[in-house]
Scaffold this active site. Structure first.
Site, short mmCIF file in Angstrom:
data_model
loop_
_atom_site.label_atom_id
_atom_site.label_comp_id
_atom_site.label_asym_id
_atom_site.label_seq_id
_atom_site.Cartn_x
_atom_site.Cartn_y
_atom_site.Cartn_z
N ARG A 51 -55.49 -69.41 -90.08
CA ARG A 51 -55.03 -70.65 -91.33
C ARG A 51 -55.55 -72.04 -91.80
O ARG A 51 -55.61 -72.25 -92.25
CB ARG A 51 -53.79 -70.54 -90.44
CG ARG A 51 -52.19 -70.56 -90.99
CD ARG A 51 -51.54 -71.57 -90.53
NE ARG A 51 -51.38 -71.06 -88.84
CZ ARG A 51 -50.11 -70.35 -87.99
NH1 ARG A 51 -48.68 -69.84 -88.72
NH2 ARG A 51 -50.14 -69.79 -87.11
N LYS A 154 -52.48 -53.59 -77.78
CA LYS A 154 -51.30 -53.20 -77.19
C LYS A 154 -51.05 -54.17 -77.23
O LYS A 154 -51.91 -55.70 -77.36
CB LYS A 154 -51.72 -52.24 -75.87
CG LYS A 154 -52.80 -53.05 -75.55
CD LYS A 154 -53.03 -53.58 -74.21
CE LYS A 154 -52.75 -54.02 -74.22
NZ LYS A 154 -53.55 -56.13 -73.19
N HIS A 184 -58.41 -50.54 -76.15
CA HIS A 184 -59.24 -50.19 -75.54
C HIS A 184 -60.37 -49.93 -74.37
O HIS A 184 -61.42 -49.26 -74.62
CB HIS A 184 -59.60 -51.96 -75.94
CG HIS A 184 -60.03 -52.37 -74.72
ND1 HIS A 184 -58.72 -53.51 -74.28
CD2 HIS A 184 -60.69 -53.26 -73.60
CE1 HIS A 184 -59.23 -53.54 -73.18
NE2 HIS A 184 -60.66 -54.03 -72.70
N LYS A 188 -63.66 -46.98 -73.04
CA LYS A 188 -64.80 -47.86 -72.68
C LYS A 188 -66.07 -45.70 -71.72
O LYS A 188 -65.28 -44.87 -72.18
CB LYS A 188 -64.58 -47.86 -71.25
CG LYS A 188 -63.75 -49.10 -71.19
CD LYS A 188 -63.72 -50.28 -70.06
CE LYS A 188 -62.66 -51.41 -70.76
NZ LYS A 188 -63.76 -52.57 -70.02
N GLU A 222 -59.65 -58.02 -61.68
CA GLU A 222 -60.42 -59.43 -62.96
C GLU A 222 -60.24 -60.64 -62.34
O GLU A 222 -59.60 -60.76 -61.62
CB GLU A 222 -59.07 -59.33 -64.15
CG GLU A 222 -59.04 -58.20 -64.77
CD GLU A 222 -57.96 -58.31 -66.29
OE1 GLU A 222 -59.11 -59.18 -67.31
OE2 GLU A 222 -57.48 -58.66 -66.56
N ASP A 241 -48.75 -55.65 -69.59
CA ASP A 241 -50.18 -56.45 -70.13
C ASP A 241 -51.32 -55.73 -69.74
O ASP A 241 -52.32 -55.05 -70.62
CB ASP A 241 -51.29 -57.94 -69.59
CG ASP A 241 -52.13 -57.94 -70.38
OD1 ASP A 241 -52.29 -58.03 -71.34
OD2 ASP A 241 -52.96 -58.52 -69.33
N HIS A 246 -53.48 -49.36 -70.30
CA HIS A 246 -54.58 -49.48 -69.81
C HIS A 246 -54.99 -48.45 -68.21
O HIS A 246 -55.39 -47.06 -68.26
CB HIS A 246 -55.35 -50.53 -69.26
CG HIS A 246 -55.75 -51.33 -70.44
ND1 HIS A 246 -55.76 -51.26 -72.16
CD2 HIS A 246 -56.16 -53.09 -71.04
CE1 HIS A 246 -56.11 -52.25 -72.68
NE2 HIS A 246 -55.84 -53.28 -71.95
N LYS A 346 -54.74 -60.47 -62.20
CA LYS A 346 -55.93 -61.14 -62.44
C LYS A 346 -56.02 -62.43 -61.09
O LYS A 346 -55.35 -61.90 -60.18
CB LYS A 346 -55.02 -62.27 -63.69
CG LYS A 346 -54.79 -61.88 -64.43
CD LYS A 346 -55.43 -62.07 -65.41
CE LYS A 346 -54.83 -61.47 -66.90
NZ LYS A 346 -55.94 -60.80 -67.91
#
Ligand code: BG6
Length: 495
Positions: A51, A154, A184, A188, A222, A241, A246, A346
């Site tokens: 956009r 995803k 993804h 790996k 993470e 998530d 994953h 996280k």
């Protein structure tokens, strides 16, 4: 699997959400690295759709700047020039059918040559998938059926029902052979190497079962927070998530039987069998199988970071989990009785992902009367991030007169210090262009993975007034240890 040495077919590649987070952080850098490595076909036209106000020239400048920041390894000027010249920018609103006519016009006059097919990459919010899919059809961009490809990121749905609805919608407009559901983690390097490690060595496979493995731990830790993604993350949480996709994918690769061939469906059949064997979690056992928590303010290294509820865009009093730990049992001949502990979060102490298998203690306590009485167990450890490595931990005697041991590492690491690590997206993007589905997710995998975690999510959705917390910069709350079956089990935080 397709031979990546063979030349790639000429292709048009349309990126929806070209100015978004995913495109800037992952897609564009990965495509550029492929360019730098000489892996892109000569005829590959990119159409960036977004956009924001760009024309072709300013978009190419934007890409140049972005890549200078995120791909520090110098590339010759002509490589950068060749890469940015592949792009056209189409400005438009993805909800506006007229914008798709502009895409069509741009596709009709490819810069570099005629292409056999188009890849539509949806690097957009999951809520926007249906609108884009329908608009592609309205503009006839999904035809001829069976030819063009669509890549869907995803999370695929938010539970089993919504995943089915999304899948039906996709199938109304595209054939299964055109659909690439990307996770993804499947790209790996260590994840792919796990298959080689397990199935190309006679040494490993005999140990890889309930007779020798005490338990399996899969950790994706993470240190980053939610990075301006509150609008998505606050509705998703760590379970949707990360864990449902994953970590579940990692679990299937650890647990699956050898496929009869390295073919897309043969691999995916084996992964589905694992998911189908995961013992269902009843309402009454959610507490024993799953644990969630949220980060509070704390320190990561020298940096002080705010708590989750103080992140911009997060709802006041949100109970969205930023940490999840879960225990699963796979009730089949290979794994019955072996707990699989999965954990992700996280703002944890470090950025670190690994698969660790703890082996059982030897049956005979031969060293009972010696200083070795409480022998540490053996481990097989596959590190995914930050460094790819594989090793086994074994006891060896310390040289000298006493009966003492030290742990030695049989290191099977395969990357030299000078080798550039591959990003997961690089391998997967080549696969999409080539049309290889092996590392992409079939819908039954998605569906069975939702079936495993749905009962947990349903239970949590009723507990809206409390969530455990942990300080940012820690390894998560100690209460997560309640999932362990045995007292001598603890989370492994070091590779
Ligand atoms: C994404 C999640 O799928 O994976 C992010 O949406 C997460 O929240 C990311 O940070 C982790 O990927 P990687 O490759 O950095 O481990």
């Amino acid at each position: 699997m397709i031979d990546h040495e063979a030349p790639l077919p000429p292709c048009n590649f349309v990126i929806f959400g070209a100015t978004g987070n995913l495109a800037s952080l992952k897609l564009l850098p990965a495509l550029f690295r492929l360019e730098r490595a000489g892996r892109l076909p000569e005829v590959l036209n990119f159409i960036a759709f977004g956009r924001r106000e760009f024309d072709n020239a300013s978009w190419r400048e934007y890409v140049r700047d972005l890549l200078k920041q995120c791909c520090p390894v110098e590339a010759p000027a002509e490589t950068m020039a060749r890469f940015v010249a592949r792009f056209d920018y189409v400005r438009g609103d993805q909800d506006d059918p007229a914008a798709y006519e502009l895409i069509k016009e741009t596709l009709a006059k490819p810069k570099l040559g005629v292409c056999s097919h188009v890849v539509f990459y949806l690097a957009i919010k999951p809520n926007d998938f249906p609108g884009v899919i329908k608009n592609l059809d309205k503009a006839g961009l999904n035809r001829p059926r069976g030819l063009h490809r669509i890549v869907v990121e995803k999370p695929f749905g938010t539970d089993i029902e919504s995943a089915r609805v999304l899948n039906e919608l996709l199938h109304r407009h595209f054939d299964e052979s055109q659909i690439f559901r990307i996770d993804h983690y499947m790209g790996k390097e260590t994840v792919q190497n796990l298959l080689v490690f397990r199935f190309a060595n006679t040494l490993i496979e005999p140990l890889w079962n309930r007779n020798y493995i005490d338990h399996v731990q899969i950790t994706v830790a993470e240190s980053v927070g939610i990075e301006q993604r509150a609008d998505y993350y606050d509705k998703a949480g760590a379970m949707r998530d990360m864990l449902q996709n994953h970590l579940m994918q990692l679990l299937t690769l650890v647990a699956m039987e050898p496929p009869p061939a390295l073919e897309a469906d043969a691999m995916r059949d084996e992964k589905v069998k694992v998911l189908r064997c995961i013992r269902p979690i009843s309402k009454g056992s959610v507490h024993a199988h799953a644990f969630r928590a949220q980060y509070k303010a704390g320190g990561i290294g020298d940096e002080q970071v705010p708590g989750y509820q103080d992140e911009p865009g997060v709802e006041a009093e949100s109970v969205t989990e930023t940490f999840v730990a879960a225990k699963f049992y796979i009730d089949n001949w290979r794994w019955r009785g072996v707990p699989f502990y999965l954990r992700t979060g996280k703002r944890l102490k470090e950025q670190m992902s690994m698969i660790a298998l703890r082996l059982r203690h030897p049956p005979q306590q031969l060293f009972r009367e010696t200083p070795l009485e409480a022998l540490e167990p053996n481990w097989i450890v596959l590190s995914i991030q930050p460094n790819e490595s594989m090793h086994m931990e074994l006891h060896a005697k310390q040289p000298g007169l006493d009966m003492t041991t030290h742990m030695v590492r049989l290191n099977a690491s395969y990357r030299g210090t000078d080798d550039q690590p591959l990003d997961a997206y690089e391998a997967l993007l080549l696969d999409v262009i080539e049309g290889d589905h092996t590392l992409f997710i079939r819908f039954d995998e998605v569906e069975w993975a939702w079936r495993v975690v749905d009962p947990i999510l349903k239970y949590w959705s009723r507990e809206r007034d409390f969530i455990h917390t942990y300080p940012a910069g820690s390894w998560g709350p100690l209460e997560a240890n309640r999932l362990f079956d045995a007292e001598d089990t603890e989370w492994r935080n070091k590779v």
